[in-house]
Design an enzyme around this catalytic site. Structure first.
Site, PDB file in Angstrom:
ATOM      1  N   ASN A 181     -25.081  11.410  16.823  1.00 30.62           N
ATOM      2  CA  ASN A 181     -24.064  10.831  16.367  1.00 30.62           C
ATOM      3  C   ASN A 181     -23.078  11.494  15.231  1.00 30.62           C
ATOM      4  OD1 ASN A 181     -22.393   8.665  15.399  1.00 30.62           O
ATOM      5  ND2 ASN A 181     -23.821   7.240  14.738  1.00 30.62           N
ATOM      6  N   ASP A 182     -23.465  11.467  14.064  1.00 30.87           N
ATOM      7  CA  ASP A 182     -22.395  12.168  13.014  1.00 30.87           C
ATOM      8  C   ASP A 182     -21.982  13.295  13.594  1.00 30.87           C
ATOM      9  OD1 ASP A 182     -22.863   9.873  11.432  1.00 30.87           O
ATOM     10  OD2 ASP A 182     -24.400  10.953  10.053  1.00 30.87           O
ATOM     11  N   VAL A 183     -22.664  14.200  14.206  1.00 37.18           N
ATOM     12  CA  VAL A 183     -22.301  15.563  14.421  1.00 37.18           C
ATOM     13  C   VAL A 183     -21.026  15.443  15.572  1.00 37.18           C
ATOM     14  CG1 VAL A 183     -24.446  16.659  13.972  1.00 37.18           C
ATOM     15  CG2 VAL A 183     -24.039  15.951  16.463  1.00 37.18           C
ATOM     16  N   THR A 184     -20.823  14.257  16.112  1.00 39.11           N
ATOM     17  CA  THR A 184     -19.587  14.212  17.175  1.00 39.11           C
ATOM     18  C   THR A 184     -18.423  13.599  16.419  1.00 39.11           C
ATOM     19  OG1 THR A 184     -20.492  12.083  17.804  1.00 39.11           O
ATOM     20  CG2 THR A 184     -21.383  14.073  19.053  1.00 39.11           C
ATOM     21  N   ALA A 193     -24.905   9.472   8.036  1.00 41.88           N
ATOM     22  CA  ALA A 193     -24.033   9.591   6.864  1.00 41.88           C
ATOM     23  C   ALA A 193     -23.623   8.081   6.681  1.00 41.88           C
ATOM     24  CB  ALA A 193     -22.820  10.413   7.196  1.00 41.88           C
TER      25      ALA A 193
END
Lengths: 465, 102
Positions: free
Chosen positions: A394-397, A435
């Site tokens: 999720n956050d890494v995209t 996050a």
């Protein structure tokens, strides 16, 4: 009985073998040989220790017994453990190294003659300092790793535990450790030694509880590093080269991994260690969230999109590990390949709960490692790919990391998933990731959300291909 | 004046940190998990200290307090040594290249 000089040379050899063991990991082809060097180094070190003591009486049998018990437990765990549980396993192993260091330090403190360090209450000053450092760092490693283990295992909530005055308390305890070490060295009092150990155990707990679940890659690497420094401290006490070399290797290895992980999140080491990340932002973002339209689809839509693609990039994340979806994913990819679709995998440095977590899971599912790419090697390919398949990440995209300076993850290197012609995003719900921020990707024109369990959805897509 | 042997050990330590630095940077990121498990295994070479402690008891009582801590440390380190190397082996065996005939 082996002379001291000869055993020192053998310890040096085993130290060199350990260096070669790490060197082997520079590529998968040489890695198995590297592991063999490591085993050889360990056998040499243990054998030499027995020979240099040269006491093969009753105590020797007991030593072998305890060695055997530990060996059996260790082997059993190594064969049984599922690959998805690797972060917990490594955290658990760190705690054992820490505790072993503490026990050796206690033994050396109680019986310094055996180690040639002087007599009780009159231990050589240098040795006492080294011993205290080894014991304190070992204790911190132990209790810190226990907390990390409990958080990873889900026994303890992954969310950060913070309270008022936390940093002040930690700082006071750290100072007290230094004071205690000083007093211990000047008085040689055994009470102070026990207090030092107790306080070190305590600070280990306190240091890790404010750190959240997704920051675990940093924590595990950091504890890896600590276990090395503890070993080195004991190595100095025992005047043992193998232990000093190994401690330094492991210490710097863990430190480098922590650095790589922090860089993967664009956060400073201290920002991670001080903890509390994600706790405050989360509540804020839930309140301000406006309803934005998303496109959601089913397995049939996803299969249709992928069948008509010529290249697909898969972005796995922690969710894939939780859902144990790696085998289902591999099956889907095999089907895609039958249709002459090019498939590659994109791994973000902090995907999962420990460094390299995703790579191991994909390897377990028989994904060839030359189809798996790191962020910087594949990020330019998203613009030319037809479909990005995000499974459990999720956050890494999140493109917000590139566009919104207000965002807590601003500046974090992210995968340019949104540049793909279309994005398939498997997720259970629209809830924000670790996050605590909304992912803009959900609302993009070319994104199709697939609301389901990662494993189930992947299997359904395969059926529809 | 003679140099304290401690200085030699310190030199080994510092140089080993540098070796560790360069060796670990050359480890491919896809093998970072095996790196952690293997460093776990090798840091358990602390078992040499545990063995010394375990064998230090005198012949009429092998189980005095200090050697008991030694024995416990032997078991803990042995779990790590066997577990660490074997699980690394298991992981590394899974890393395969693409088959050419596909």
């Amino acid at each position: 009985m082996l002379s001291a000089n000869l055993s020192a040379i053998f310890y040096l050899i085993s130290g060199v073998l350990f260096i070669l063991a790490l060197r082997g990991l520079s590529s998968p082809e040489t890695s198995r040989q590297g592991n063999f060097f490591g085993i050889l180094g360990m056998i040499i070190a243990i054998t030499v220790t027995f020979l240099s003591i040269g006491n093969f009486s009753t105590g020797f049998i007991a030593v072998l017994m305890f060695l055997l018990i530990g060996g059996l437990i260790g082997s059993f765990i190594a064969y049984k453990i599922p690959m998805t549980a690797m972060p917990e396993l490594v955290a658990g192993f760190h705690s054992l190294v820490g505790l072993a260091a503490v026990f050796v330090a206690i033994a050396a403190f109680l019986n310094p003659e055996a180690f040639n360090l002087g007599s009780p209450n009159n231990i050589k000053l240098g040795s006492l300092i080294e011993m205290s450092i080894g014991a304190a760092v070992g204790a911190i490693t132990f209790s810190g790793s226990i907390i990390a283990f409990l958080k990873l295992q889900g026994i303890m909530s992954g969310s950060p535990i913070t309270f008022k005055g936390q940093h002040l308390l930690n700082a006071l305890i750290l100072i007290s450790i230094i004071v205690l070490t000083y007093l211990l060295c000047s008085t040689q009092s055994s009470n102070l030694f026990w207090i030092l150990l107790a306080v070190s155990f305590l600070i280990g707990f306190l240091l890790i509880i404010p750190i959240g679940g997704a920051d675990m890659p940093v924590v595990i690497s950091m504890l890896n590093s600590y276990s090395g420094w503890a070993a080195a401290g004991i190595g100095f006490t025992l005047e043992n080269t193998a232990l000093i070399i190994t401690g330094a290797l492991v210490g710097s290895s863990g430190a480098i991994l922590s650095y790589i992980m922090c860089k993967g999140m664009n956060r400073s080491f201290f920002n991670v260690i001080l903890g509390g990340f994600g706790a405050t932002e989360q509540s804020a973002s839930i309140q301000n969230k406006e309803q934005r339209p998303v496109k959601s689809g089913n397995a049939d839509d996803a299969a249709f999109l992928m069948k008509n693609a010529s290249s697909v990039i898969i972005v796995p994340g922690y969710g894939m590990a939780v859902a144990q979806a790696q085998h289902a994913l591999k099956e889907m990819v095999d089907n895609l390949k039958k249709n002459d679709i090019k498939v590659s995998y994109a791994i973000h440095p902090v995907a999962g709960r420990m460094p390299g977590h995703m790579n191991v899971l994909l390897a377990e599912a028989n994904v060839p490692y030359d189809e798996v790419f790191e962020l910087e090697d594949i990020n330019n390919d998203f613009a030319n790919a037809d479909v990005a398949f995000v499974i459990g990440a999720n956050d890494v995209t999140n493109p917000v990391a590139k566009t919104d300076p207000q965002s807590p993850i601003y500046g974090m290197p992210v995968l340019d998933v949104e540049k793909c012609k279309s994005v398939l995003f498997i997720k259970r719900s629209l809830s924000p990731g670790y996050a605590g921020i909304d992912n803009d990707l959900f609302y993009k024109e070319n994104t199709l959300m697939l609301f389901a369990d990662a494993k189930k959805m992947t299997e359904d897509i395969t059926k529809n291909l | 004046m003679e140099i304290d042997p401690f200085i030699f050990r310190l030199s080994i330590f510092i140089l080993s940190i540098f070796i560790g630095y360069y060796v670990v940077w050359s480890v491919t990121p896809s093998l970072h998990t095996p790196l952690m498990s293997v460093t776990n295994a090798i840091s358990s070479v602390i078992i040499v200290g545990a063995i010394i402690a375990g064998l230090a008891g005198n012949s009429d009582s092998i189980f005095d307090t200090s050697s008991i801590f030694g024995f416990l440390a032997i078991s803990l380190a042995a779990i790590n040594i066997f577990g660490g190397f074997l699980v690394t082996q298991r992981m590394l065996a899974m890393y395969k290249k693409k088959k050419k005939d596909k």
